[in-house]
Design a protein around this motif. Structure first.
Motif, PDB file in Angstrom:
ATOM      1  N   ASN A  85      52.636  37.326  35.741  1.00 55.14           N
ATOM      2  CA  ASN A  85      52.684  37.275  34.275  1.00 55.14           C
ATOM      3  C   ASN A  85      54.106  36.967  33.814  1.00 55.14           C
ATOM      4  O   ASN A  85      55.061  36.982  34.599  1.00 55.14           O
ATOM      5  CB  ASN A  85      52.165  38.572  33.639  1.00 55.14           C
ATOM      6  CG  ASN A  85      52.927  39.802  34.111  1.00 55.14           C
ATOM      7  OD1 ASN A  85      54.151  39.798  34.196  1.00 55.14           O
ATOM      8  ND2 ASN A  85      52.190  40.871  34.438  1.00 55.14           N
ATOM      9  N   SER A  86      54.229  36.681  32.526  1.00 55.75           N
ATOM     10  CA  SER A  86      55.524  36.295  31.973  1.00 55.75           C
ATOM     11  C   SER A  86      56.512  37.456  31.946  1.00 55.75           C
ATOM     12  O   SER A  86      57.727  37.247  31.996  1.00 55.75           O
ATOM     13  CB  SER A  86      55.346  35.730  30.559  1.00 55.75           C
ATOM     14  OG  SER A  86      54.646  36.643  29.737  1.00 55.75           O
ATOM     15  N   PHE A  89      58.310  37.439  35.078  1.00 58.24           N
ATOM     16  CA  PHE A  89      59.313  36.370  35.074  1.00 58.24           C
ATOM     17  C   PHE A  89      60.554  36.804  34.301  1.00 58.24           C
ATOM     18  O   PHE A  89      61.690  36.520  34.718  1.00 58.24           O
ATOM     19  CB  PHE A  89      58.721  35.097  34.468  1.00 58.24           C
ATOM     20  CG  PHE A  89      59.665  33.928  34.474  1.00 58.24           C
ATOM     21  CD1 PHE A  89      60.147  33.414  35.671  1.00 58.24           C
ATOM     22  CD2 PHE A  89      60.077  33.348  33.280  1.00 58.24           C
ATOM     23  CE1 PHE A  89      61.031  32.330  35.683  1.00 58.24           C
ATOM     24  CE2 PHE A  89      60.951  32.268  33.284  1.00 58.24           C
ATOM     25  CZ  PHE A  89      61.431  31.757  34.483  1.00 58.24           C
ATOM     26  N   SER A  90      60.355  37.508  33.184  1.00 56.90           N
ATOM     27  CA  SER A  90      61.503  38.017  32.427  1.00 56.90           C
ATOM     28  C   SER A  90      62.314  39.002  33.271  1.00 56.90           C
ATOM     29  O   SER A  90      63.554  38.972  33.272  1.00 56.90           O
ATOM     30  CB  SER A  90      61.026  38.709  31.140  1.00 56.90           C
ATOM     31  OG  SER A  90      60.368  37.791  30.298  1.00 56.90           O
ATOM     32  N   VAL A 117      54.800  30.976  37.817  1.00 53.52           N
ATOM     33  CA  VAL A 117      54.491  32.029  36.850  1.00 53.52           C
ATOM     34  C   VAL A 117      53.096  31.795  36.279  1.00 53.52           C
ATOM     35  O   VAL A 117      52.779  30.676  35.847  1.00 53.52           O
ATOM     36  CB  VAL A 117      55.520  32.069  35.698  1.00 53.52           C
ATOM     37  CG1 VAL A 117      55.202  33.226  34.749  1.00 53.52           C
ATOM     38  CG2 VAL A 117      56.931  32.200  36.246  1.00 53.52           C
ATOM     39  N   HIS A 119      50.676  32.059  33.417  1.00 57.73           N
ATOM     40  CA  HIS A 119      50.773  32.225  31.963  1.00 57.73           C
ATOM     41  C   HIS A 119      49.670  31.426  31.289  1.00 57.73           C
ATOM     42  O   HIS A 119      49.447  30.260  31.617  1.00 57.73           O
ATOM     43  CB  HIS A 119      52.146  31.742  31.479  1.00 57.73           C
ATOM     44  CG  HIS A 119      52.361  31.907  30.000  1.00 57.73           C
ATOM     45  ND1 HIS A 119      52.435  33.144  29.391  1.00 57.73           N
ATOM     46  CD2 HIS A 119      52.504  30.984  29.002  1.00 57.73           C
ATOM     47  CE1 HIS A 119      52.630  32.979  28.099  1.00 57.73           C
ATOM     48  NE2 HIS A 119      52.661  31.685  27.836  1.00 57.73           N
ATOM     49  N   ASN A 120      48.942  32.091  30.371  1.00 56.43           N
ATOM     50  CA  ASN A 120      47.821  31.448  29.675  1.00 56.43           C
ATOM     51  C   ASN A 120      46.812  30.849  30.648  1.00 56.43           C
ATOM     52  O   ASN A 120      46.382  29.703  30.517  1.00 56.43           O
ATOM     53  CB  ASN A 120      48.332  30.368  28.715  1.00 56.43           C
ATOM     54  CG  ASN A 120      49.066  30.951  27.522  1.00 56.43           C
ATOM     55  OD1 ASN A 120      48.859  32.106  27.155  1.00 56.43           O
ATOM     56  ND2 ASN A 120      49.960  30.164  26.927  1.00 56.43           N
ATOM     57  N   ARG A 124      52.429  28.171  36.059  1.00 61.47           N
ATOM     58  CA  ARG A 124      53.423  27.283  35.485  1.00 61.47           C
ATOM     59  C   ARG A 124      54.576  27.099  36.461  1.00 61.47           C
ATOM     60  O   ARG A 124      55.189  28.060  36.895  1.00 61.47           O
ATOM     61  CB  ARG A 124      53.975  27.854  34.179  1.00 61.47           C
ATOM     62  CG  ARG A 124      52.891  28.218  33.171  1.00 61.47           C
ATOM     63  CD  ARG A 124      52.215  26.994  32.604  1.00 61.47           C
ATOM     64  NE  ARG A 124      51.216  27.370  31.602  1.00 61.47           N
ATOM     65  CZ  ARG A 124      50.479  26.501  30.941  1.00 61.47           C
ATOM     66  NH1 ARG A 124      50.628  25.213  31.139  1.00 61.47           N
ATOM     67  NH2 ARG A 124      49.584  26.925  30.054  1.00 61.47           N
TER      68      ARG A 124
END
Length: 416
Positions: A85-86, A89-90, A117, A119-120, A124
């Motif tokens: 998930n994002s 990644f953060s 990553v 995402h949606n 990505r």
């Protein structure tokens, strides 16, 4: 200790077949090779060279340790971390794109990883459509089918997937839901690890509290035909086996399928005893040793587990099965393991406290399902399974402030 080259178990052609013996010789033939030399040597008959890239799906304790260990090689292969998930990644960016393993109070930091990553509902990255040749799956068993669904389009019949996780039965579920067509399935490997790993306060930072081993091996394809016909191991399988067994921190050992299955069943038995009982008692592993009622329950669990394992058709004809999986031997192993990990909190108890799904269906649940296939009623394991599930739901209800009563769903599953 990590400077010592990991040992490879010797397997004779008489026991495990000539092709397995040839594979063992291949794995140990050039211990000082670089990953680029390995890709050249192990490329397929069509002269299509392997990229050598290894993807790691699941960057928890085990995934972090494996990826970090691969980067510790003198000639590390390219590695892609798959972040689900994002937020992960953060955290990755805040950690300055590095993995850290803490040993004896000191951090060993590794960098230069690529990342994907999720995402949606899509992965990505700049290489999103890149074929995945070697994938190491370290996510929890309940999440594996969903995690693989997201990368199914990047896996081919030439790819190799290593399942490095607790529990058994996940490959059957993956075959049913993700790869129902046998001709389109990747090659499978399974593995178990006994390294002592614990999550530190921040993500991508793991403590290595005890040196163990990592036992890995290929899984015979279900569509391989006669049991007397040995499969030709795929180039990606050979490459991943060689890379892992020659990565010193992993202390990795390659085992043939039948031998690996017995190691899996031993770990399954240990996890089916220690993990759920620590959840029900809400205690450290070692505290189970000093409760008389718990030891009585442990003995009943082991009788059922032993009976099921000794009756498995895939183990019939193998000498010494009854002794190896006797209740007395399993009890001795469990007692020794509880002493060794006395201050540890089991992964299942950590999951319940963190309001996460547990692996109970792939531990005691697996024993119950295999028992039903064999006509063995595993009442104690069935009870333990549902007590853990109830505890898991209870921990969530404290947050949801609701009382779950779903009689219809139980009746649809055929449960009382």
């Amino acid at each position: 200790m990590f400077g010592v080259r990991p040992l490879l178990r010797t397997a004779t052609p008489q026991l495990f077949g000539a092709k397995w013996y040839d594979l063992q010789r291949l794995l140990s033939s050039r211990p000082a090779s670089t990953w680029t030399q390995d890709t050249e040597e192990l490329s397929g008959k069509d002269n299509r060279r392997l990229s050598g890239r290894i993807h790691v799906l699941g960057v928890g304790n085990v995934g972090t340790f494996v990826a970090h260990s691969l980067k510790s090689r003198p000639s590390p292969p390219p590695i892609t971390l798959m972040l689900h998930n994002s937020l992960m990644f953060s955290n990755w960016l805040s950690r300055k794109k590095c993995l850290a393993i803490n040993m004896n109070g000191l951090d060993d930091i590794k960098t230069d990883f690529d990342v994907n990553v999720f995402h949606n509902a899509k992965w990505r990255s700049v290489d999103n459509n890149e074929e995945i040749e070697c994938l190491i799956v370290t996510v929890k068993a309940p999440m594996t089918p969903m995690a693989l669904e997201g990368v199914r389009h990047r896996l081919t019949p030439d790819s190799t997937v290593l399942f490095l996780q607790n529990g058994m039965g996940v490959i059957d579920e993956v075959n049913e839901t993700v790869f129902p067509d046998p001709s389109q399935r990747p090659h499978y490997m399974v593995g178990i690890t006994s390294h002592g790993l614990a999550q530190r306060e921040d993500t991508f930072h793991v403590s290595h509290n005890g040196v163990g081993t990592t036992i890995i091996g290929p899984v015979l394809p279900q569509h391989s035909g006669s049991k007397d016909t040995e499969p030709d191991w795929a180039p990606s399988t050979k490459y991943l086996l060689r890379t892992l067994t020659l990565t010193p921190p992993l202390v990795a050992v390659a085992e043939p399928p039948t031998s690996l299955l017995m190691h899996q069943l031993e770990k399954l038995a240990m996890n089916s005893i220690i993990n759920p009982l620590t959840v029900l008692m809400d205690c450290h592993n070692g505290e189970l040793l000093y409760n008389f009622s718990v030891t009585r329950l442990m003995r009943l669990l082991l009788y059922e587990i032993s009976e099921v394992i000794c009756s498995l058709p895939e183990l019939q004809g193998i000498p010494g099965i009854e002794s190896r999986f006797s209740p007395e031997r399993l009890r001795g192993m469990a007692t020794q393991l509880m002493h060794k990990t006395a201050k540890n909190t089991s992964s299942m108890l950590q999951d319940v406290r963190g309001r996460k799904a547990t692996e109970i269906e792939y531990l005691n649940g697996y024993i119950v399902r295999r028992g039903e296939e064999l006509g063995i009623k595993c009442v104690v394991n069935y009870t333990i399974k549902h007590l853990v599930l109830a505890k898991q739901i209870e921990s969530r209800q404290k947050e949801w402030n609701a009382i779950p009563v779903d009689v219809r769903s139980d009746l649809e599953r055929g449960e009382p």
